[in-house]
Design an enzyme around this catalytic site. Sequence first.
Site, mmCIF file in Angstrom:
data_model
loop_
_atom_site.group_PDB
_atom_site.id
_atom_site.type_symbol
_atom_site.label_atom_id
_atom_site.label_comp_id
_atom_site.label_asym_id
_atom_site.label_seq_id
_atom_site.Cartn_x
_atom_site.Cartn_y
_atom_site.Cartn_z
ATOM 1 N NE ARG A 136 35.218 54.778 -4.188
ATOM 2 C CZ ARG A 136 35.797 55.948 -3.961
ATOM 3 N NH1 ARG A 136 35.207 57.066 -4.305
ATOM 4 N NH2 ARG A 136 36.969 56.023 -3.356
ATOM 5 C CG HIS A 172 31.262 56.902 -0.372
ATOM 6 N ND1 HIS A 172 31.351 56.650 -1.716
ATOM 7 C CD2 HIS A 172 32.358 57.629 -0.049
ATOM 8 C CE1 HIS A 172 32.454 57.213 -2.195
ATOM 9 N NE2 HIS A 172 33.094 57.805 -1.206
ATOM 10 C CB SER A 201 32.495 60.267 -4.541
ATOM 11 O OG SER A 201 33.270 61.393 -4.183
ATOM 12 N NE ARG A 218 36.733 57.298 0.680
ATOM 13 C CZ ARG A 218 37.785 57.246 1.503
ATOM 14 N NH1 ARG A 218 37.812 56.377 2.490
ATOM 15 N NH2 ARG A 218 38.811 58.068 1.342
ATOM 16 C CD GLU A 254 21.100 64.522 -1.513
ATOM 17 O OE1 GLU A 254 20.243 65.255 -0.984
ATOM 18 O OE2 GLU A 254 22.318 64.792 -1.480
ATOM 19 C CG PHE A 305 23.694 62.163 1.384
ATOM 20 C CD1 PHE A 305 23.479 62.640 2.673
ATOM 21 C CD2 PHE A 305 24.995 62.175 0.891
ATOM 22 C CE1 PHE A 305 24.527 63.113 3.444
ATOM 23 C CE2 PHE A 305 26.051 62.656 1.657
ATOM 24 C CZ PHE A 305 25.825 63.127 2.927
#
Lengths: 271, 313
Positions: free
Chosen positions: B8, B107, B35, B165, B56, B81
């Site tokens: 990421r 993630h 994030s 992540r 989303e 999501f």
Amino acid sequence: MEINELKEIAKQIRIDIINEVTSAASGHPGGSLSSVEIATLLYFDIMNIPAPDDPDRDRFVLSKGHASPLLYACLCEKGLFPREELLTFRKLGSHLQGHPDMNKVPGVDMTTGSLGLGIGTAVGMALAGKYDGKKYRVFALLGDGEMQEGSVWEALMAAAHYKLSNLTVFVDNNNLQIDGRVSDVMSIYPIEDKLRAFGFETVVVEDGNDIGALRSAVTDLLSRECPGPRAVVARTTKGKGVSFMEDQAAWHGTAPSREQAEEAIKEIMEG
Amino acid sequence: MAEMKATRDAYGEALTELGRINDKVVVFDADLSGSTKTSVFKKEFPQRHFNAGIAENNMTNMAAGMAACGKIPFISTFAVFGTGRNYDALRSSVCYPKLNVKCVMSHAGLTVGEDGATHEMLEDVALMNALPNMTVIVPADATETRKAVLACADIPGPVYIRVGRAKTEIIYGDDYDFVPGKAHVIRHGSDIAIFAMGIMVAKALQAADILKQEGIDCSVVNVSTIKPLDREAILAEAEGKKGVITCEEHSVMGGLNSVVCQTLSSAGLGVRCVPVAVMDVFGESGTADELLEKHGLTADGIAVKARELYKPH
């Protein structure tokens, strides 16, 4: 354009809708007929579309994508494809899919059909126009039943948040969905209060099938200095123009027989 | 110890790099820009970064609308999501009209760790693979992530890139030549073929080292593009082997194992193919390493499977 001319176009579009769904023996006449005045006004009086691929053209998103017979009839009347092609609606190999496909039909600005999604794409188009400093406007047509989809409210929220004054949302409020009255199935009322609470400059047109009244209201709304998005709630009659279809949920997604179609077209022509 | 970096982080940097050379690139996030690391892009290009809020579906639809107006929108949030919640929008507004939306979701997998099952997305590759017109890329490390992000802007139509992540091992140098649609044979071996995606590539390489000492010679292939799949490379590397292992930080349903098995069986290769994957269960809370260990997604876990395949039946 003169109101009488717009009325004549609306008649032709109604006839085309009946011919399309009759030829296909399926499709959605009720909600196509209720939105005829909205789409006619937009395509033949309000929207600026020099060419269907002009990057600066006004855009239209049929969020209630099942009213595809209406959209196809408008684009055909615009001269984007021959009238005979309307009779291929929903047939294997036709450009005229059951729900509109932007890659198959010239003039279709967005692929739609799954309710609640088109409005968000219209917000994205308006956002792109605002970001690029373009003058084009974006118009979206929502069904009232469609407003039961949560994603509609996500989109409305974003339109106000990003102050999309280049976006105007029409709600075809015919108060019918497949299973019955919108107010019985899952009430979305009061629509106009909700739109205002979501930051939309909103007008209500009590007879959204009166193209003169509709035009006055829309012209007035579009002329207002407005910091954010606009909405038109048009109270309409499902199946408008064909008396045996009017205000009947059963005609949401049912095609008429050949005899019924002849009767419908006769009534439209005389009306 | 190899250098470690989260994919990421590589995404945020590569996105910013891409933003400098391609002004059509715009970015959407759904309240997770810190994030997903799109915040790095936002810092340099605040006017080109749009927060959709925790919505989303609408993020995806807005991106489709922008793509229809000539932009190249990148959308990012957590993979759970960004492929599940918005599946219908990805399907109908992005993939069916083949709009130029790049979906980089972070993630993914068990290495989310402590957040537990609700956030550990193990079905994303299956979902994205099932969508016609979608290109699906699972980079093995930070280097490949950067190259995939830069390359995807030139792939017409929707692309899914899966990033994670946790800090994971960097296996490629800058000279690595990432080609979308091509699997990368990192090492050739004669006994077992190991096909891996994402963070499991590094573990497959470690497993191959362990097995080499035991006299088991393994191929290791990084299948970073899951779709379109490099069938030729898979068949070439699987042919004549005692067995094939697929390694993925993903459900055994619909991911790398599924596509490799399809490829082998349709070609009539009668070679056993066993999975190192999450065996159709949800994740749970724990550290990333604990969870990988529990599900056998380790070099040792791969080695166990290899030994089973290697011994005579």
